[in-house]
Design a protein around this motif. Structure first.
Motif, mmCIF file in Angstrom:
data_model
loop_
_atom_site.group_PDB
_atom_site.id
_atom_site.type_symbol
_atom_site.label_atom_id
_atom_site.label_comp_id
_atom_site.label_asym_id
_atom_site.label_seq_id
_atom_site.Cartn_x
_atom_site.Cartn_y
_atom_site.Cartn_z
ATOM 1 N N ALA A 50 0.830 -1.203 0.000
ATOM 2 C CA ALA A 50 0.000 0.000 0.000
ATOM 3 C C ALA A 50 0.866 1.255 0.000
ATOM 4 O O ALA A 50 0.596 2.217 -0.734
ATOM 5 N N SER A 51 1.927 1.259 0.806
ATOM 6 C CA SER A 51 2.803 2.433 0.833
ATOM 7 C C SER A 51 3.525 2.594 -0.503
ATOM 8 O O SER A 51 3.694 3.717 -1.002
ATOM 9 N N GLN A 52 3.950 1.476 -1.087
ATOM 10 C CA GLN A 52 4.594 1.549 -2.400
ATOM 11 C C GLN A 52 3.617 2.047 -3.463
ATOM 12 O O GLN A 52 3.983 2.840 -4.332
ATOM 13 N N LEU A 53 2.373 1.610 -3.383
ATOM 14 C CA LEU A 53 1.357 2.058 -4.333
ATOM 15 C C LEU A 53 1.108 3.551 -4.188
ATOM 16 O O LEU A 53 0.992 4.267 -5.188
ATOM 17 N N GLU A 54 1.061 4.035 -2.939
ATOM 18 C CA GLU A 54 0.901 5.473 -2.713
ATOM 19 C C GLU A 54 2.099 6.239 -3.279
ATOM 20 O O GLU A 54 1.947 7.294 -3.906
ATOM 21 N N ILE A 100 4.043 5.272 -5.709
ATOM 22 C CA ILE A 100 3.958 5.200 -7.173
ATOM 23 C C ILE A 100 2.942 6.196 -7.693
ATOM 24 O O ILE A 100 3.181 6.896 -8.686
ATOM 25 N N GLU A 101 1.785 6.276 -7.022
ATOM 26 C CA GLU A 101 0.753 7.218 -7.458
ATOM 27 C C GLU A 101 1.224 8.660 -7.327
ATOM 28 O O GLU A 101 0.999 9.477 -8.216
ATOM 29 N N SER A 102 1.908 8.968 -6.220
ATOM 30 C CA SER A 102 2.411 10.345 -6.058
ATOM 31 C C SER A 102 3.499 10.642 -7.093
ATOM 32 O O SER A 102 3.542 11.733 -7.655
ATOM 33 N N PHE A 103 4.357 9.659 -7.359
ATOM 34 C CA PHE A 103 5.390 9.848 -8.383
ATOM 35 C C PHE A 103 4.758 10.033 -9.758
ATOM 36 O O PHE A 103 5.195 10.893 -10.542
ATOM 37 N N THR A 104 3.737 9.241 -10.042
ATOM 38 C CA THR A 104 3.056 9.349 -11.338
ATOM 39 C C THR A 104 2.386 10.706 -11.483
ATOM 40 O O THR A 104 2.488 11.344 -12.537
ATOM 41 N N SER A 105 1.710 11.160 -10.440
ATOM 42 C CA SER A 105 1.058 12.474 -10.531
ATOM 43 C C SER A 105 2.105 13.582 -10.643
ATOM 44 O O SER A 105 1.925 14.543 -11.386
ATOM 45 N N SER A 106 3.215 13.440 -9.926
ATOM 46 C CA SER A 106 4.297 14.416 -10.031
ATOM 47 C C SER A 106 4.884 14.413 -11.442
ATOM 48 O O SER A 106 5.144 15.476 -12.018
#
Length: 139
Positions: free
Chosen positions: A42-46, A48-54
């Motif tokens: 879950a932390s890795q997914l978060e 990844i999502e923050s990196f993707t949005s960035s």
């Protein structure tokens, strides 16, 4: 049929003890590891999502900067083109004016030479006419 004697109760106690030991030794640690793994995922997914949005934001910023650079380059190119056309017009106008003055000077020179030649020939016309008449009459 099933006999309910003391061995049955011993087996039930034995089963319960093994169940408790297995829960403490195997099942509990496995559950904890699965829970840690789920939390890590879950932390890795978060992340990844923050990196993707960035990355998406940076890509949009890059595209906006690229579009702005294209607009600026187009404007600069158009300004340089207009400046070049203005210089070209100025050079052509100067060349046309110079050519017109040279043509006018040439015409004036030709007119002067024509007038000089005409005056020179007018003085010789009477002499040439006399020779021509003498040749015609002599023949």
């Amino acid at each position: 049929m099933i006999d309910l004697n003391a061995t049955f109760f011993v087996q039930v106690v034995n089963f319960l003890l093994i169940l408790i030991l297995l829960n403490v030794i195997l099942i509990g640690p496995i559950r904890r590891m699965l829970k840690k793994r789920a939390e890590f995922m879950a932390s890795q997914l978060e992340g990844i999502e923050s990196f993707t949005s960035s990355a998406d934001g940076k890509l949009k910023d890059y595209e906006a900067a690229l579009d702005a650079a294209r607009v600026a380059a187009t404007a600069g190119r158009m300004a340089m083109k207009e400046e070049g056309q203005a210089k070209e017009k100025a050079i052509l106008d100067a060349a046309a004016a110079e050519a017109a003055s040279k043509v006018q000077a040439a015409r004036a020179d030709i007119a002067a030479q024509s007038e000089t030649a005409e005056k020179a020939l007018k003085g010789k016309v009477s002499g040439l006419a006399s020779k021509a008449v003498a040749k015609v009459l002599a023949a």
